[in-house]
Design an enzyme around this catalytic site. Structure first.
Site, PDB file in Angstrom:
ATOM      1  N   LYS A   3      -2.157   5.121 -14.599  1.00 61.97           N
ATOM      2  CA  LYS A   3      -1.657   4.609 -13.312  1.00 61.97           C
ATOM      3  C   LYS A   3      -2.621   4.949 -12.180  1.00 61.97           C
ATOM      4  CE  LYS A   3       3.225   5.215 -14.513  1.00 61.97           C
ATOM      5  NZ  LYS A   3       3.705   3.907 -14.894  1.00 61.97           N
ATOM      6  N   ASP A  10       7.702  15.012 -11.023  1.00 63.41           N
ATOM      7  CA  ASP A  10       7.133  13.849 -11.688  1.00 63.41           C
ATOM      8  C   ASP A  10       6.197  13.173 -10.677  1.00 63.41           C
ATOM      9  OD1 ASP A  10       6.569  11.369 -12.682  1.00 63.41           O
ATOM     10  OD2 ASP A  10       8.628  10.826 -13.181  1.00 63.41           O
ATOM     11  N   GLN A  12       3.913   8.514  -9.778  1.00 65.14           N
ATOM     12  CA  GLN A  12       3.689   7.513  -8.729  1.00 65.14           C
ATOM     13  C   GLN A  12       3.144   8.142  -7.441  1.00 65.14           C
ATOM     14  OE1 GLN A  12       3.762   4.426  -9.435  1.00 65.14           O
ATOM     15  NE2 GLN A  12       5.123   4.232 -11.191  1.00 65.14           N
ATOM     16  N   CYS A  37      12.845   1.060 -15.959  1.00 60.95           N
ATOM     17  CA  CYS A  37      13.117   2.346 -16.630  1.00 60.95           C
ATOM     18  C   CYS A  37      13.832   3.314 -15.693  1.00 60.95           C
ATOM     19  CB  CYS A  37      11.839   2.976 -17.179  1.00 60.95           C
ATOM     20  SG  CYS A  37      10.970   1.931 -18.333  1.00 60.95           S
ATOM     21  N   HIS A  54      12.984   8.159 -12.992  1.00 58.47           N
ATOM     22  CA  HIS A  54      12.572   7.345 -14.139  1.00 58.47           C
ATOM     23  C   HIS A  54      13.210   7.968 -15.387  1.00 58.47           C
ATOM     24  CE1 HIS A  54       9.734   5.958 -17.278  1.00 58.47           C
ATOM     25  NE2 HIS A  54       9.391   4.999 -16.446  1.00 58.47           N
TER      26      HIS A  54
END
Ligand code: C6P
Length: 399
Positions: free
Chosen positions: A217, A191, A194, A353, A118
Site C-alpha cells: 500500500k 493498524d 492506511q 473488509c 478492518h
C-alpha cells in the site's frame, strides 16, 4: 507543492488504458501502484545479488544480507523505530496475527477493538480467545473517545485501533488512545496500513507498542509487511512460527531463540520484497511525507466538494485522509464501480473488509475513491464528470 504530473511519469502502469480509456487509478487504499525505482531495485536484486540471507559466507549471500538488513534500516528509520524493533512479515494482517498469536492473554483478559476496524484488526482478536469489546463511533465517523475512557480497565490487555480508517478516512488520535491503554498497564497496537503510506508516522511520538503495515500500500511490492514492536515488548514475547533463522541453538530436547527481530522471522524471508520496500521508502522520503499528506488531503477535500455537487451520499468526517467512500442513490456500489470502470476509472466497491463499520453506517456496501501521490486534480474532476454521466444515463431508469 508536490508535482503529481511529474510523479505520475514514474509509474509505468499509469500510462496504460483500460476499457479503451486512459487509466485513472483511484484504488490505492486497496493497493498502490509501483514506481520504476521499486521495480528496478527488485530486478537488480534478482539479476545481481540473489542469494539467501544470514546463511552463507559467500559474496552473494553477504550482499543479499546487506540489502535485506539495509531495507530494514530504511523502513525502521521511516517510522523512527530501531532496527531491532522492525519485524518483516507478509503484510499488515500477518503482523497483527503475530501479536494475537503470541500475546499472553490471562483468563478474563480483554481486548478493546473498535467498530471502525478492518477485519484484520477484529478477527485475529476474536480468534485469540480473549473477550473482545468494541469502542463505538459517532455520526460523523469519529471514534467515541468516551467509550475508550469507559471501556479501558484493569482487565484490558491490549487496545487495537486503526490509525486511519480505510473506509471513512478518519484520522484517529492514537497517541491519546495509547496513553489511556498505558495508564491501566495495557498495550496498544495500531493498524497503520492506511497511515504509514500517506502521512508522517513516528512511533516514538505516538508512544504505541505495536504498529502494523503493508508494503504494497506504500508503493512497495506485495508479499512484504512490517510489525514495529517496542524492543522490550518483543523481547518478552514467544516466537510466532518455528523454523530456520529464528533459532540460536536447536537440540533434540529443546530450542533457544535468536534475538529480535529474527526471533519472529522463521524461514527464508521475502528478500526481494524487502529490497523493493526499501526503495519505496526512499521514493516516499524524497517527496516528504508531510507533502504527501497535504497533497492527498487536498484531493480528498476537492473530491468531497465535487461529489457532493453530484448529489451522491458521502461517508466520513470533514477532516480526512485521502479516502472518500460514497453511494449513488438507487444504484448498487458494484454497478457504480463497473460503470466507472467503463470510463477508465478504478475504484473499489463492497464492504471494504469492514462489515461492522458498514453495519454501523446502515449500509451493506459503498464505492470508494482513494488517493495517492500520483493522483492530481484532473483525476478528481474525471471521477466527478464520469459520475455525472452515469447519473444522467441511469437517472431515467431510476424514476
Ligand atoms: N485494506 C482495502 O481495500 P493487508 O491485506 O494485510 O495488506 O492489509 C489489511 C488491512 C489492514 N488494515 C487496514 C486499515 C486496511 O485498509 C487493510 C487493507 C484494503 O481497504 C484491502 S481489504
Amino acid at each position: 507543492m508536490l508535482n503529481a504530473k511529474k510523479i505520475k511519469q514514474d509509474f509505468p502502469i499509469l500510462k496504460r488504458k483500460t476499457q479503451g480509456r486512459q487509466l485513472c487509478y483511484l484504488d490505492s487504499a486497496a493497493t498502490s501502484q509501483k514506481p520504476r525505482h521499486v521495480l528496478k531495485a527488485m530486478d537488480d536484486y534478482y539479476e545481481k545479488h540473489n542469494s539467501n540471507v544470514h546463511r552463507g559466507v559467500h559474496t552473494l549471500s553477504e550482499e543479499a544480507t546487506e540489502l535485506y538488513e539495509g531495507a530494514r534500516k530504511k523502513v525502521a528509520g521511516f517510522i523512527n523505530a530501531g532496527m531491532k524493533e522492525m519485524v518483516f512479515t507478509k503484510n499488515a494482517t500477518e503482523a497483527i496475527n503475530l501479536v494475537s498469536h503470541t500475546l499472553d492473554v490471562k483468563k478474563g483478559g480483554e481486548i478493546l477493538s473498535s467498530v471502525m476496524e478492518h477485519h484484520s484488526n477484529i478477527v485475529p482478536w476474536q480468534l485469540c480467545g480473549a473477550k473482545v469489546r468494541y469502542a463505538g463511533m459517532d455520526e460523523n465517523g469519529n471514534l467515541d473517545m468516551g467509550d475508550y475512557e469507559k471501556m479501558i480497565s484493569e482487565k484490558t490487555r491490549l487496545v487495537a485501533v486503526t490509525h486511519v480508517s480505510n473506509v471513512l478516512g478518519t484520522i484517529n488520535d492514537v497517541r491519546r488512545i495509547a496513553k489511556l491503554a498505558h495508564d491501566v498497564g495495557a498495550l496498544c497496537l495500531v493498524d497503520g496500513a492506511q497511515s504509514v503510506p500517506h502521512m508522517p508516522v513516528d512511533v516514538k511520538k505516538l508512544g504505541v507498542d505495536f504498529l502494523a503495515f503493508s508494503g504494497h500500500k506504500m508503493l512497495g511490492p506485495t508479499g512484504i509487511g512490517c510489525l514495529y514492536g517496542k524492543k522490550e515488548v518483543l523481547d518478552s514475547m514467544m516466537p510466532f512460527m518455528g523454523g530456520g533463522d529464528m533459532i540460536r541453538e536447536v537440540t533434540l530436547a529443546k530450542t533457544t531463540y535468536n534475538e529480535v527481530p529474527h526471533k519472529f522471522e522463521a524461514g527464508t524471508p521475502d528478500i526481494a520484497g524487502a529490497v523493493g520496500l526499501g526503495a519505496a521508502v526512499d521514493y516516499l522520503s524524497s517527496i516528504g511525507m508531510g507533502s504527501v499528506q497535504k497533497h492527498e488531503e487536498i484531493l480528498a477535500k476537492r473530491a468531497v466538494e465535487e461529489l457532493s455537487r453530484q448529489g451522491v451520499e458521502i461517508y466520513g468526517p470533514k477532516k480526512r485522509a485521502g479516502v472518500v467512500a460514497f453511494n449513488v442513490h438507487g444504484l448498487h456500489a458494484h454497478d457504480v464501480a463497473s460503470m466507472l470502470d467503463e470510463h477508465g476509472i478504478a475504484v473499489r466497491s463492497g464492504h471494504h473488509c469492514a462489515q461492522p463499520l458498514m453495519e454501523r453506517l446502515g449500509i451493506s456496501s459503498s464505492a470508494r475513491a482513494s488517493f495517492c501521490v500520483y493522483n492530481d486534480e484532473r483525476d478528481v474532476l474525471k471521477l466527478a464528470s464520469s459520475l455525472r454521466d452515469i447519473i444522467d444515463k441511469v437517472g431515467g431508469r431510476l424514476q
